[in-house]
Design a protein around this motif. Sequence first.
Motif, short mmCIF file in Angstrom:
data_model
loop_
_atom_site.label_atom_id
_atom_site.label_comp_id
_atom_site.label_asym_id
_atom_site.label_seq_id
_atom_site.Cartn_x
_atom_site.Cartn_y
_atom_site.Cartn_z
N GLU A 178 -8.57 26.08 -28.20
CA GLU A 178 -8.65 27.47 -27.75
C GLU A 178 -10.01 28.08 -28.08
O GLU A 178 -10.54 28.90 -27.32
N GLU A 179 -10.59 27.69 -29.22
CA GLU A 179 -11.91 28.20 -29.59
C GLU A 179 -12.97 27.71 -28.61
O GLU A 179 -13.87 28.47 -28.23
N ILE A 180 -12.88 26.44 -28.22
CA ILE A 180 -13.85 25.88 -27.28
C ILE A 180 -13.77 26.61 -25.94
O ILE A 180 -14.79 27.05 -25.39
N VAL A 181 -12.56 26.73 -25.41
CA VAL A 181 -12.39 27.34 -24.09
C VAL A 181 -12.83 28.80 -24.12
O VAL A 181 -13.53 29.27 -23.21
N SER A 182 -12.45 29.52 -25.16
CA SER A 182 -12.86 30.92 -25.27
C SER A 182 -14.39 31.04 -25.36
O SER A 182 -15.00 31.83 -24.62
N HIS A 183 -15.00 30.25 -26.22
CA HIS A 183 -16.45 30.32 -26.39
C HIS A 183 -17.17 30.00 -25.09
O HIS A 183 -18.09 30.71 -24.67
N LEU A 184 -16.77 28.91 -24.44
CA LEU A 184 -17.44 28.50 -23.20
C LEU A 184 -17.29 29.55 -22.11
O LEU A 184 -18.20 29.74 -21.29
N SER A 185 -16.16 30.26 -22.12
CA SER A 185 -15.93 31.27 -21.08
C SER A 185 -16.84 32.48 -21.22
O SER A 185 -16.91 33.31 -20.31
N HIS A 186 -17.55 32.59 -22.32
CA HIS A 186 -18.52 33.68 -22.47
C HIS A 186 -19.87 33.33 -21.84
O HIS A 186 -20.77 34.17 -21.79
N TYR A 187 -20.00 32.10 -21.36
CA TYR A 187 -21.24 31.65 -20.73
C TYR A 187 -21.05 31.17 -19.29
O TYR A 187 -22.02 31.06 -18.54
N TYR A 188 -19.80 30.88 -18.92
CA TYR A 188 -19.48 30.41 -17.57
C TYR A 188 -18.19 31.08 -17.11
O TYR A 188 -17.31 31.39 -17.92
N HIS A 189 -18.10 31.26 -15.80
CA HIS A 189 -16.83 31.67 -15.21
C HIS A 189 -15.99 30.40 -15.04
O HIS A 189 -16.12 29.68 -14.04
N LEU A 190 -15.16 30.10 -16.03
CA LEU A 190 -14.34 28.90 -15.96
C LEU A 190 -13.28 29.06 -14.87
O LEU A 190 -12.80 30.16 -14.59
N ALA A 191 -12.91 27.93 -14.27
CA ALA A 191 -12.00 27.97 -13.14
C ALA A 191 -11.29 26.62 -13.02
O ALA A 191 -11.74 25.62 -13.59
N PRO A 192 -10.17 26.58 -12.27
CA PRO A 192 -9.54 25.30 -12.02
C PRO A 192 -10.55 24.30 -11.45
O PRO A 192 -11.36 24.65 -10.58
N GLY A 193 -10.51 23.09 -11.94
CA GLY A 193 -11.49 22.08 -11.57
C GLY A 193 -12.48 21.79 -12.68
O GLY A 193 -13.24 20.82 -12.60
N ASP A 194 -12.47 22.62 -13.73
CA ASP A 194 -13.35 22.41 -14.88
C ASP A 194 -12.65 21.54 -15.92
O ASP A 194 -11.53 21.87 -16.36
N LEU A 195 -13.28 20.46 -16.32
CA LEU A 195 -12.81 19.61 -17.41
C LEU A 195 -13.73 19.79 -18.61
O LEU A 195 -14.95 19.90 -18.45
N ILE A 196 -13.15 19.78 -19.80
CA ILE A 196 -13.92 19.90 -21.04
C ILE A 196 -13.59 18.72 -21.93
O ILE A 196 -12.43 18.55 -22.34
N MET A 197 -14.59 17.90 -22.22
CA MET A 197 -14.43 16.78 -23.14
C MET A 197 -14.78 17.31 -24.54
O MET A 197 -15.86 17.85 -24.75
N THR A 198 -13.85 17.17 -25.49
CA THR A 198 -13.91 17.94 -26.73
C THR A 198 -14.64 17.25 -27.88
O THR A 198 -14.70 17.80 -28.98
N GLY A 199 -15.23 16.09 -27.65
CA GLY A 199 -15.96 15.40 -28.71
C GLY A 199 -15.24 14.16 -29.18
O GLY A 199 -14.05 13.95 -28.91
N THR A 200 -15.96 13.32 -29.91
CA THR A 200 -15.43 12.01 -30.31
C THR A 200 -15.41 11.87 -31.82
O THR A 200 -16.29 12.38 -32.53
N PRO A 201 -14.40 11.18 -32.36
CA PRO A 201 -14.39 10.91 -33.79
C PRO A 201 -15.35 9.79 -34.17
O PRO A 201 -16.00 9.19 -33.31
#
Length: 231
Positions: A178-201
């Motif tokens: 939720e933090e990632i999606v919220s933060h990113l939405s302050h820089y882009y108009h997120l919309a259906p079709g957007d994928l976010i890869m959250t990082g790797t261990p």
Amino acid sequence: MTNLFPSPEWPTVPVLGEGAAYPVHRIFCVGRNYAAHAAEMGVAVDREAPFYFTKSALTTTASGATIPYPPGTENFHYEMELVIAIGAPLFKGDKAAAAGAIYGYACGLDMTRRDLQLEARAKQRPWDLGKDVEQSAVFAPITKAAAVGPIGGQRIHLTVNDEIRQDAKLDDLIWKVEEIVSHLSHYYHLAPGDLIMTGTPAGVGAVVAGDEIKGGIDGLTPVELVIGAAT
């Protein structure tokens, strides 16, 4: 007006339980989102805010594919990741609104020309040659968010030729979904079709032609990839 040449359709990812697929418009990727992975890469974690790089939607590749070993590298790495699929418009949303905009989750691989990424990093240049690689965004089918439940203690893991290489918990994410999606939405108009890869261990490493990669997250369809010969 007609196009000068044929234009490809948006790539798609299957959705469990749906006859229609999810079209991929943009791929955002979170960097250094597991402390142990940042440490193995020799960098500090930035805890002030997430940071991102992107991949072209045309790098989308279906789980189970065989891809050629890419040109220009001698150090091709796997990165196992939780993928967020956006299902509703979101702009400058808080964490509650971000949670409501998540359509589902999937297992994904961010395949990386590591030598080119590190060379660019050392010169303070963009990572495009290392990250935005043809056929490098590999996605398993999406599972709807309601069927997954809260993201937290699920195991995330990866094997190469059935030998475990990555093994962690999603609790280890520095920036939660939720933090990632919220933060990113302050820089882009997120919309259906957007994928976010959250990082790797931690545990990333090189693969060669003939290697079979399998990655999983509890409750999601596993992702699989075979590395073919260079072309």
